[in-house]
Design a protein around this motif. Structure first.
Motif, mmCIF file in Angstrom:
data_model
loop_
_atom_site.group_PDB
_atom_site.id
_atom_site.type_symbol
_atom_site.label_atom_id
_atom_site.label_comp_id
_atom_site.label_asym_id
_atom_site.label_seq_id
_atom_site.Cartn_x
_atom_site.Cartn_y
_atom_site.Cartn_z
ATOM 1 N N ASP A 14 0.890 -1.156 -0.085
ATOM 2 C CA ASP A 14 -0.067 -0.220 0.135
ATOM 3 C C ASP A 14 0.845 1.224 -0.058
ATOM 4 O O ASP A 14 1.732 1.435 0.759
ATOM 5 C CB ASP A 14 -0.806 -0.074 1.034
ATOM 6 C CG ASP A 14 -1.471 1.355 1.773
ATOM 7 O OD1 ASP A 14 -1.860 2.130 0.645
ATOM 8 O OD2 ASP A 14 -1.591 1.461 2.996
ATOM 9 N N TYR A 15 0.633 2.078 -1.105
ATOM 10 C CA TYR A 15 1.474 3.309 -1.190
ATOM 11 C C TYR A 15 0.340 4.381 -0.511
ATOM 12 O O TYR A 15 -0.650 4.951 -0.963
ATOM 13 C CB TYR A 15 1.824 3.611 -2.564
ATOM 14 C CG TYR A 15 2.506 5.084 -2.842
ATOM 15 C CD1 TYR A 15 3.896 5.018 -2.228
ATOM 16 C CD2 TYR A 15 2.471 6.016 -3.389
ATOM 17 C CE1 TYR A 15 4.746 6.215 -2.106
ATOM 18 C CE2 TYR A 15 3.230 7.121 -3.733
ATOM 19 C CZ TYR A 15 4.360 7.107 -2.861
ATOM 20 O OH TYR A 15 5.099 8.088 -3.204
ATOM 21 N N ASN A 16 0.644 4.510 0.722
ATOM 22 C CA ASN A 16 -0.449 5.155 1.779
ATOM 23 C C ASN A 16 -0.208 6.445 1.909
ATOM 24 O O ASN A 16 0.945 7.147 2.292
ATOM 25 C CB ASN A 16 -0.305 4.302 3.112
ATOM 26 C CG ASN A 16 -1.411 4.576 3.986
ATOM 27 O OD1 ASN A 16 -1.614 5.869 4.522
ATOM 28 N ND2 ASN A 16 -2.130 3.908 4.391
ATOM 29 N N LEU A 17 -1.222 7.441 1.642
ATOM 30 C CA LEU A 17 -1.110 8.897 1.571
ATOM 31 C C LEU A 17 -1.486 9.517 2.750
ATOM 32 O O LEU A 17 -1.424 10.758 2.761
ATOM 33 C CB LEU A 17 -2.019 9.270 0.310
ATOM 34 C CG LEU A 17 -1.795 8.846 -0.956
ATOM 35 C CD1 LEU A 17 -2.702 9.100 -2.122
ATOM 36 C CD2 LEU A 17 -0.537 8.735 -1.412
ATOM 37 N N ARG A 18 -2.144 8.796 3.782
ATOM 38 C CA ARG A 18 -2.614 9.664 4.769
ATOM 39 C C ARG A 18 -1.400 10.172 5.799
ATOM 40 O O ARG A 18 -1.791 11.185 6.262
ATOM 41 C CB ARG A 18 -3.190 8.466 5.799
ATOM 42 C CG ARG A 18 -4.066 9.232 6.940
ATOM 43 C CD ARG A 18 -5.102 8.105 7.551
ATOM 44 N NE ARG A 18 -5.858 8.981 8.774
ATOM 45 C CZ ARG A 18 -6.686 9.785 8.505
ATOM 46 N NH1 ARG A 18 -7.233 10.100 6.965
ATOM 47 N NH2 ARG A 18 -7.425 10.504 9.345
ATOM 48 N N SER A 19 -0.187 9.721 5.697
ATOM 49 C CA SER A 19 0.832 10.572 6.460
ATOM 50 C C SER A 19 0.925 11.997 6.124
ATOM 51 O O SER A 19 1.094 13.029 6.710
ATOM 52 C CB SER A 19 2.306 9.797 6.045
ATOM 53 O OG SER A 19 2.609 9.818 4.637
ATOM 54 N N LEU A 20 0.610 12.298 4.644
ATOM 55 C CA LEU A 20 0.692 13.536 4.238
ATOM 56 C C LEU A 20 -0.266 14.570 4.860
ATOM 57 O O LEU A 20 -0.197 15.902 5.028
ATOM 58 C CB LEU A 20 0.369 13.760 2.455
ATOM 59 C CG LEU A 20 1.487 13.011 1.949
ATOM 60 C CD1 LEU A 20 1.068 12.624 0.181
ATOM 61 C CD2 LEU A 20 3.011 13.256 1.977
ATOM 62 N N LEU A 21 -1.426 14.083 5.387
ATOM 63 C CA LEU A 21 -2.493 14.857 6.149
ATOM 64 C C LEU A 21 -2.032 14.998 7.292
ATOM 65 O O LEU A 21 -2.652 15.859 8.150
ATOM 66 C CB LEU A 21 -3.803 13.782 6.150
ATOM 67 C CG LEU A 21 -4.535 13.460 4.687
ATOM 68 C CD1 LEU A 21 -5.810 12.990 5.034
ATOM 69 C CD2 LEU A 21 -4.905 14.990 4.141
ATOM 70 N N LYS A 22 -0.963 14.390 7.712
ATOM 71 C CA LYS A 22 -0.449 14.471 9.359
ATOM 72 C C LYS A 22 0.925 15.153 9.214
ATOM 73 O O LYS A 22 1.554 15.278 10.294
ATOM 74 C CB LYS A 22 -0.275 13.321 9.973
ATOM 75 C CG LYS A 22 -1.719 12.684 10.141
ATOM 76 C CD LYS A 22 -1.750 11.149 10.905
ATOM 77 C CE LYS A 22 -2.989 10.671 11.013
ATOM 78 N NZ LYS A 22 -2.966 9.660 12.068
ATOM 79 N N GLY A 23 1.113 16.210 8.186
ATOM 80 C CA GLY A 23 2.258 16.968 8.124
ATOM 81 C C GLY A 23 3.627 16.206 7.433
ATOM 82 O O GLY A 23 4.803 17.081 7.485
ATOM 83 N N ALA A 24 3.689 14.955 7.167
ATOM 84 C CA ALA A 24 4.755 14.255 6.690
ATOM 85 C C ALA A 24 4.952 14.942 5.353
ATOM 86 O O ALA A 24 4.023 15.485 4.602
ATOM 87 C CB ALA A 24 4.586 12.758 6.560
ATOM 88 N N ASP A 25 6.316 14.688 4.718
ATOM 89 C CA ASP A 25 6.588 15.076 3.495
ATOM 90 C C ASP A 25 6.776 14.260 2.441
ATOM 91 O O ASP A 25 7.195 14.394 1.290
ATOM 92 C CB ASP A 25 7.717 16.183 3.482
ATOM 93 C CG ASP A 25 9.179 15.248 4.025
ATOM 94 O OD1 ASP A 25 8.864 14.060 4.161
ATOM 95 O OD2 ASP A 25 10.198 15.767 3.978
ATOM 96 N N GLU A 26 6.216 13.045 2.973
ATOM 97 C CA GLU A 26 6.081 11.971 1.814
ATOM 98 C C GLU A 26 5.421 10.911 2.495
ATOM 99 O O GLU A 26 5.250 10.509 3.485
ATOM 100 C CB GLU A 26 7.605 11.317 1.458
ATOM 101 C CG GLU A 26 8.371 10.405 2.729
ATOM 102 C CD GLU A 26 9.533 9.818 2.341
ATOM 103 O OE1 GLU A 26 10.093 9.708 1.344
ATOM 104 O OE2 GLU A 26 10.183 9.599 3.448
#
Length: 283
Positions: free
Chosen positions: A213-225
């Motif tokens: 899974d290339y999971n995009l939720r980290s971007l919603l929490k401020g991560a840069d990737e």
């Protein structure tokens, strides 16, 4: 890209069936349809196995494992209904995102036998039966209890390896979630004791032919990737591992966010954007 349609291999959490999500599941499906998704895996969280392993927000809400089990049964019933209702418009998979804690080795097979979901997303949210992704305070407490960040990473990847070997989940969820609150994760992932576990787990995923899974939720929490971090993503590509985007949506307002850039990234690295589909369990 060879395929302009969008998909999500890990998503569709709804406020109807998940306390930390929002909105009704049917409305979420309708938004995926409006956005032109060809298929989506609705991957609701499994119920807690015991009251000791409830999330803090579930405890605060007064939930019990029995309530969560009943709600999960309602989720499966509703998702199957929507699967049929919109079959001419979108392919919906009724799936579940698992947990990896004491007793999961019998609990998850029991859930599979009872509910017969299309597939599972194999995730790890606990180390030594302690959560780590709810808050920075929880993350630091769990790390401290096991002997530090490095040890927590090692135990995370060991748990993940055992889970993949045992359950062979069609999709491995947010492979490197353990980095969620660690600003030095790029450096830490290169440490030999951690790096060798990452490679070992990737080799198992490759051998079993599973999807990451290339999971995009980290971007919603401020991560840069997203999860998977770039260095691991490139290793996966070199090994021929299948990687498919998942928005890990928890409501209407974060469906599809950052998806276009994710697709461009995977395409630029040479991943198959005629998105491979999860292997459906046979019962």
């Amino acid at each position: 890209m060879n395929n302009q349609q969008y998909v999500s291999v890990h998503g569709g959490h709804s406020g109807q069936f998940c306390h930390h999500a929002k909105d009704m599941l049917e409305d979420i499906i309708l938004k995926y349809i409006d956005l032109g998704y060809s298929w989506v895996g609705v991957t609701e969280h499994v119920p807690a196995i015991s009251k000791e392993l409830l999330y803090p927000d579930q405890v605060e809400a007064g939930f019990t494992p029995e309530f969560l089990m009943d709600r999960f049964a309602g989720y499966v019933e509703e998702c199957r209904r929507l699967q049929k209702k919109y079959a001419d418009t979108i392919t919906i998979y009724t799936a579940m995102e698992i947990e990896t804690y004491s007793g999961y080795d019998t609990f998850i097979p029991m859930l599979l036998e009872r509910f017969q979901t299309d597939y599972i997303v194999g995730s790890v949210h606990f180390v030594n039966d302690m959560g780590f992704d709810y808050s920075l305070k929880q993350y630091d407490n769990t790390a401290k209890s096991v002997g530090g960040y490095d040890t927590m990473y090692c135990r995370y990847f060991d748990l993940q390896y055992d889970m993949i070997k045992l359950l062979k989940p069609s999709v491995v969820g947010h492979f490197d979630l353990i980095r969620i609150f660690d600003p030095e994760y790029r450096f830490r992932l290169r440490k030999p004791e951690i790096s060798k576990r990452v490679v070992r787990n990737l080799e198992l995923i490759m051998d079993l032919g599973l999807i990451m899974d290339y999971n995009l939720r980290s971007l919603l929490k401020g991560a840069d990737e997203p999860y998977i971090t770039d260095s691991i993503l490139r290793m996966a590509q070199d090994m021929g591992i299948k990687v498919v985007p998942g928005d890990d949506s928890h409501g209407l307002d974060n469906i599809h966010l950052n998806m276009e850039q994710a697709v461009k990234t995977l395409d630029s690295l040479g991943f198959d954007t005629n998105w491979p589909r999860p292997q459906i369990y046979s019962y």
